[in-house]
Motif scaffolding. Structure first.
Motif, PDB file in Angstrom:
ATOM      1  N   GLY A  96      39.401  18.064  30.968  1.00  0.00           N
ATOM      2  CA  GLY A  96      38.273  18.879  31.387  1.00  0.00           C
ATOM      3  C   GLY A  96      38.277  19.201  32.874  1.00  0.00           C
ATOM      4  O   GLY A  96      37.415  19.921  33.354  1.00  0.00           O
ATOM      5  N   VAL A 144      40.981  24.286  33.890  1.00  0.00           N
ATOM      6  CA  VAL A 144      40.718  25.314  32.881  1.00  0.00           C
ATOM      7  C   VAL A 144      41.937  25.494  31.978  1.00  0.00           C
ATOM      8  O   VAL A 144      41.799  25.729  30.775  1.00  0.00           O
ATOM      9  N   THR A 167      41.980  22.534  29.578  1.00  0.00           N
ATOM     10  CA  THR A 167      40.864  22.694  28.654  1.00  0.00           C
ATOM     11  C   THR A 167      41.202  23.727  27.587  1.00  0.00           C
ATOM     12  O   THR A 167      40.957  23.509  26.399  1.00  0.00           O
ATOM     13  N   TRP A 194      35.358  31.779  24.053  1.00  0.00           N
ATOM     14  CA  TRP A 194      36.013  30.536  23.628  1.00  0.00           C
ATOM     15  C   TRP A 194      36.359  30.543  22.148  1.00  0.00           C
ATOM     16  O   TRP A 194      37.192  29.797  21.677  1.00  0.00           O
ATOM     17  N   ASP A 252      30.845  25.680  36.071  1.00  0.00           N
ATOM     18  CA  ASP A 252      32.188  25.539  35.522  1.00  0.00           C
ATOM     19  C   ASP A 252      32.456  24.153  34.961  1.00  0.00           C
ATOM     20  O   ASP A 252      33.018  24.002  33.889  1.00  0.00           O
ATOM     21  N   ARG A 253      32.027  23.106  35.686  1.00  0.00           N
ATOM     22  CA  ARG A 253      32.306  21.749  35.224  1.00  0.00           C
ATOM     23  C   ARG A 253      31.681  21.509  33.858  1.00  0.00           C
ATOM     24  O   ARG A 253      32.313  21.018  32.931  1.00  0.00           O
ATOM     25  N   ARG A 301      33.528  23.496  31.090  1.00  0.00           N
ATOM     26  CA  ARG A 301      34.816  22.914  30.676  1.00  0.00           C
ATOM     27  C   ARG A 301      34.616  21.659  29.848  1.00  0.00           C
ATOM     28  O   ARG A 301      35.331  21.421  28.877  1.00  0.00           O
ATOM     29  N   ASP A 331      33.664  22.699  26.458  1.00  0.00           N
ATOM     30  CA  ASP A 331      34.819  23.269  25.775  1.00  0.00           C
ATOM     31  C   ASP A 331      35.742  22.188  25.227  1.00  0.00           C
ATOM     32  O   ASP A 331      36.328  22.351  24.155  1.00  0.00           O
TER      33      ASP A 331
END
Length: 145
Positions: free
Chosen positions: A40, A43, A46, A94, A111-112, A115, A118
């Motif tokens: 994670g 990107v 991930t 995604w 973003d963190r 991810r 995801d």
């Protein structure tokens, strides 16, 4: 990992660690996977996580000569489903079948969290036998929250 497993499967090895099992045969009855934090952090990692996890399951089954080895994936909690990926642009980027599409998901501003979610979605998807019929059976993702 497989080297360690194969060492433990050799006759008599386990009983040197656990003497109470001296007369017992060793068999791998299942495989548990609870990992994902480091993937994670990037990107690219991930985006590839689901494919890599499916490949790991297939490789483990092949190496252990157990095509239907049960696998449990502990879904990484990462503090829960906070934004649920709703801030991705374009929406649903995604969900496509192409890893390249995932790399171009924009999670600006969180973003963190995006991810981490995801990774969790990838862990759940890898256990979906409709999506991954190549796994044939016996894969479950379990929420760890």
């Amino acid at each position: 990992m497989l080297q360690d497993i194969n060492k433990l499967l050799q006759p008599g090895v386990l009983s040197t660690i656990f003497p109470q099992y001296t007369d017992m045969a060793v068999d791998v009855a299942g495989f548990g996977w609870f990992q994902g934090w480091n993937d994670g952090c990037s990107v690219n990692y991930t985006a590839a996580y689901e494919t890599n996890l499916v490949n790991l399951i297939q490789d483990m089954r092949y190496a252990l000569r157990k095509p239907n080895l049960p696998v449990v994936v502990g879904v990484s909690g990462f503090e829960g489903w906070r934004d649920n990926g709703q801030g991705r642009h374009p929406p649903n980027c995604w969900d496509g079948p192409n890893i390249i599409d995932r790399i171009h998901c924009d999670c600006s501003g969180f973003d963190r969290d995006c991810r981490r979610i995801d990774i969790m979605l990838s862990q759940l998807a890898a256990s979906n036998l409709t999506k991954h019929p190549e796994l044939q059976c016996c894969v479950e993702a379990i929420e760890t929250g």
